[in-house]
Design an enzyme around this catalytic site. Structure first.
Site, PDB file in Angstrom:
ATOM      1  N   ASP A 449       0.821  -1.144  -0.082  1.00 20.88           N
ATOM      2  CA  ASP A 449      -0.016   0.098   0.045  1.00 20.88           C
ATOM      3  C   ASP A 449       0.829   1.237  -0.033  1.00 20.88           C
ATOM      4  O   ASP A 449       1.810   1.345   0.618  1.00 20.88           O
ATOM      5  CB  ASP A 449      -0.790  -0.106   1.138  1.00 20.88           C
ATOM      6  N   GLU A 451       0.838   5.673   0.732  1.00 23.98           N
ATOM      7  CA  GLU A 451       0.421   6.714   1.115  1.00 23.98           C
ATOM      8  C   GLU A 451       0.968   8.169   0.139  1.00 23.98           C
ATOM      9  O   GLU A 451       2.098   8.016  -0.016  1.00 23.98           O
ATOM     10  CB  GLU A 451       0.623   6.959   2.699  1.00 23.98           C
ATOM     11  N   HIS A 584      -4.812   3.583   7.204  1.00 26.23           N
ATOM     12  CA  HIS A 584      -4.386   4.655   6.726  1.00 26.23           C
ATOM     13  C   HIS A 584      -2.698   4.805   7.078  1.00 26.23           C
ATOM     14  O   HIS A 584      -2.381   5.998   7.168  1.00 26.23           O
ATOM     15  CB  HIS A 584      -5.128   6.025   6.975  1.00 26.23           C
ATOM     16  N   ASP A 589      -2.162  -0.725   6.387  1.00 26.40           N
ATOM     17  CA  ASP A 589      -3.245  -1.284   5.239  1.00 26.40           C
ATOM     18  C   ASP A 589      -2.714  -2.505   4.311  1.00 26.40           C
ATOM     19  O   ASP A 589      -3.456  -3.216   3.979  1.00 26.40           O
ATOM     20  CB  ASP A 589      -3.369   0.065   4.344  1.00 26.40           C
TER      21      ASP A 589
END
Length: 629
Positions: A449, A451, A584, A589
């Site tokens: 994942d 960000e 998050h 995640d």
């Protein structure tokens, strides 16, 4: 020789003799059936020689008993010895039975020995695991102790009985030498106050400890509670209204001296200077004084519940209660512990017919205590209401309390960033022929994942990468990748509200180009897994990373649950019982996605999707997969 064994042997001997005698008699009967003369001769012989035949029969029976006795009794003894020795294995699995006696008993003893070996192996494994778990627990306990040891607040962890399990030096300084592991907290602090504080975990209460006043906050744990302790702030205190008047008079005196300095004769100048100095000193002393701690604010619903619980604990019955609709959601300012104790004291002489009723009255909360007769306002109750700035009186058969209250302030919710668009790219579903027939459980995956600073792959940057390996349906939590990246630009507030990362936190971290080689090495020879992975791959593609295939749990959710509406990662985690931790954050995640995908594999197999190629082909046929990012 045991009497029981003797009877069992004699019984078996008689049965055997009867069977043998019956067989011989039947043989003679059939043999002589066609020879009447011979039959009559044998009968006459038997009658004539009956004593001799009886003696021979007894001798035969005795000889048979002598021959069979060791075998029969030895078999019984061997079986009994096997059972007796086998009981040793219950307490000593390392013992082994000797292989002796008949072959079937030896086979049974060998089987028991093998079962004992298996039990011993399992016990060794369980002991080793318990030892590892204990060592890990002790290590975690030491880490926790080291952590809380550096906290400025006093921290005490106790079980449900109030026995201390863990504490730090700050707590020892506040509670004194009476605090110790295994000792009870109830001898150091008011038990009723602790129970009351646990009902309001967000509030801090003034308590009297062995070494003076302190502030405490209690938080309930699964099997006990946590106490946070802090010293009561020292310094001179005055009631708030008196302190305000003192500051007002000091300011007035100072202003008066300043006005007189411009009009008074010169002869009075030294006197005015002294007066000015005194006025400034009084004003300084007034500023140094602090008002007493204000009463805590508690929701009206919680206040009625706390009072009801206190009455039930103190008097043994639960009062009735009602709260007007307009009074719900009010923050009532009062020392709830003092109010509850004072109310219980006032209700002690009365009967059990008590009712609590709450109403809103402008900026006040009206609490009525209805009983057979109006409860007596005890000094403690009067003090609690007075210090909160309220009032109370008796009115017929009720006690009325007016307490300051205000509505819970409503915070305007700031608009966060829009959610990621649920779109895809069919090129991500292309798999090499070597992988198409690979079974789902036989592959190594990387769930990952990202960000980012925003939602535009061309204009925004990656600020965090998290990844974890999966081998088939098992998440390898020991094999993770995590990196924070300096985006080289400010991060919009809306994005920070999602992942909690600011540019100040990321300045000095590596840039994406420095981390990519390590990340590529981590995902090498693995199949990528992500949720709404087209978004993440669009950002990686901008950095020059082209990797296929990609297994997307968003597409798999649409494949497995086509009639459900919510396909968010949080919804999938809740559906599969996966804890929602570190949401998050890139690694949080990624771990959640890995756990969700591991839960999906058995469902995919049940639907007939046993290979990677079958899964990717099914995903490519979904309407969502035709929307290109």
């Amino acid at each position: 020789m045991r009497a029981g064994d003797l009877f069992r042997f004699l019984g078996a001997l008689l049965v055997g003799t009867a069977l043998l005698g019956g067989t011989l008699a039947l043989g003679f009967f059939l043999l002589l059936q066609e020879e009447p003369g011979l039959q009559e001769a044998l009968l006459r012989l038997a009658q004539a020689k009956a004593p001799l035949l009886l003696l021979v029969g007894l001798l035969f029976l005795g000889a048979l008993a002598l021959l069979l006795r060791p075998l029969f009794l030895g078999y019984l003894a061997a079986a009994r010895a096997l059972g007796q020795e086998g009981t040793v294995l219950l307490t000593n699995p390392g013992h082994r039975l000797k292989l002796r006696g008949p072959l079937e008993l030896q086979a049974l003893a060998d089987l028991i020995n093998r079962l004992a070996e298996e039990k011993e192996r399992l016990l060794r494994e369980a002991e080793a695991r318990a030892k590892e778990a204990k060592a890990l627990l002790e290590e975690e306990r030491e880490k926790l102790a080291a952590l809380i040891g550096h906290l400025p607040q006093g921290v005490v962890v106790a079980n449900a009985r109030g026995q201390v399990l863990l504490y730090n030096p700050a707590a020892r300084a506040l509670l004194g030498e009476g605090l110790g592991a295994g000792k009870s907290l109830f001898g150091l602090l008011d038990r009723a106050l602790l129970v009351h504080a646990l009902a309001l975990p967000g509030e801090r209460f003034l308590a009297q400890g062995p070494k003076g006043a302190l502030r405490l906050q209690a938080l309930a744990l699964e099997e006990g509670f946590l106490l946070l302790l802090a010293p009561e702030e020292g310094g001179a205190t005055l009631p708030a209204d008196l302190l305000f008047r003192l500051k007002d008079k000091a300011a007035g005196l100072k202003a008066l001296v300043e006005a007189l300095e411009g009009e008074a004769p010169e002869a009075l100048t030294p006197l005015l200077k002294a007066a000015r100095t005194a006025a400034e000193e009084v004003a300084g002393l007034a500023e140094a004084l602090t008002p007493p701690p204000q009463a805590e604010e508690v929701l009206s619903e919680d206040l009625l519940r706390l009072l009801s619980e206190a009455i039930e604990r103190g008097l043994g019955y639960a009062p009735g209660q009602s709260l007007a609709e307009e009074a719900r959601g009010l923050l009532v300012r009062v020392d709830t512990f003092a109010l509850a104790r004072g109310l219980v004291e006032g209700l002690k002489p009365l009967g059990e017919a008590v009712w609590l009723r709450g109403e809103a009255m402008g900026g006040l909360f009206r609490l009525e205590v209805l009983a057979e007769e109006a409860p007596t306002p005890t000094p403690l109750l009067q003090k609690a209401v007075g210090e909160a700035g309220g009032s109370l009186w008796r009115e017929g058969g009720r006690l009325v309390l007016l307490l300051p209250a205000r509505p819970v302030p409503k915070r305007a919710r700031e608009a966060g960033p829009p959610p990621r668009a649920e779109v895809f790219d069919l090129s991500l579903l292309q798999a090499p022929k070597a992988l198409e027939e690979a079974p789902l459980e036989g592959l190594l995956y990387t769930a990952f994942d990202l960000e980012t600073t925003g939602l535009d792959p061309k204009g925004d940057a990656i600020v965090a990468i998290g990844a974890v390996h999966l081998l088939g349906g098992r998440v390898l939590k020991g094999e993770t990748f995590e990196a924070l990246l300096d985006p080289g630009r400010p991060i919009p507030k809306a994005s920070t509200e999602v992942h909690g990362l600011t540019w100040e936190m990321l300045k000095g971290k590596p840039r994406l180009e420095a981390v990519l080689p390590t990340f590529l090495a981590f995902i090498e020879e693995t199949v990528l897994v992500a949720h709404n992975g087209a978004f993440d791959m669009a950002f990686l593609r901008q950095a020059g990373v082209e990797r296929t295939p990609l297994v997307d749990t968003l597409l798999l959710s649409h494949l497995l649950f086509p009639d459900l509406e919510d396909h968010r990662l949080e919804a999938l985690a809740e559906r599969f019982g996966v804890p929602v931790l570190g949401r998050h954050t890139a690694l949080g995640d990624a771990l959640m996605t890995a756990e969700v995908f591991a839960k999906m594999i058995p469902l995919l197999r049940q639907r007939g999707y046993e290979t990677l190629g079958a899964v990717l082909s099914a995903c490519a046929g979904l309407p969502l997969a035709r929307l290109r990012y």
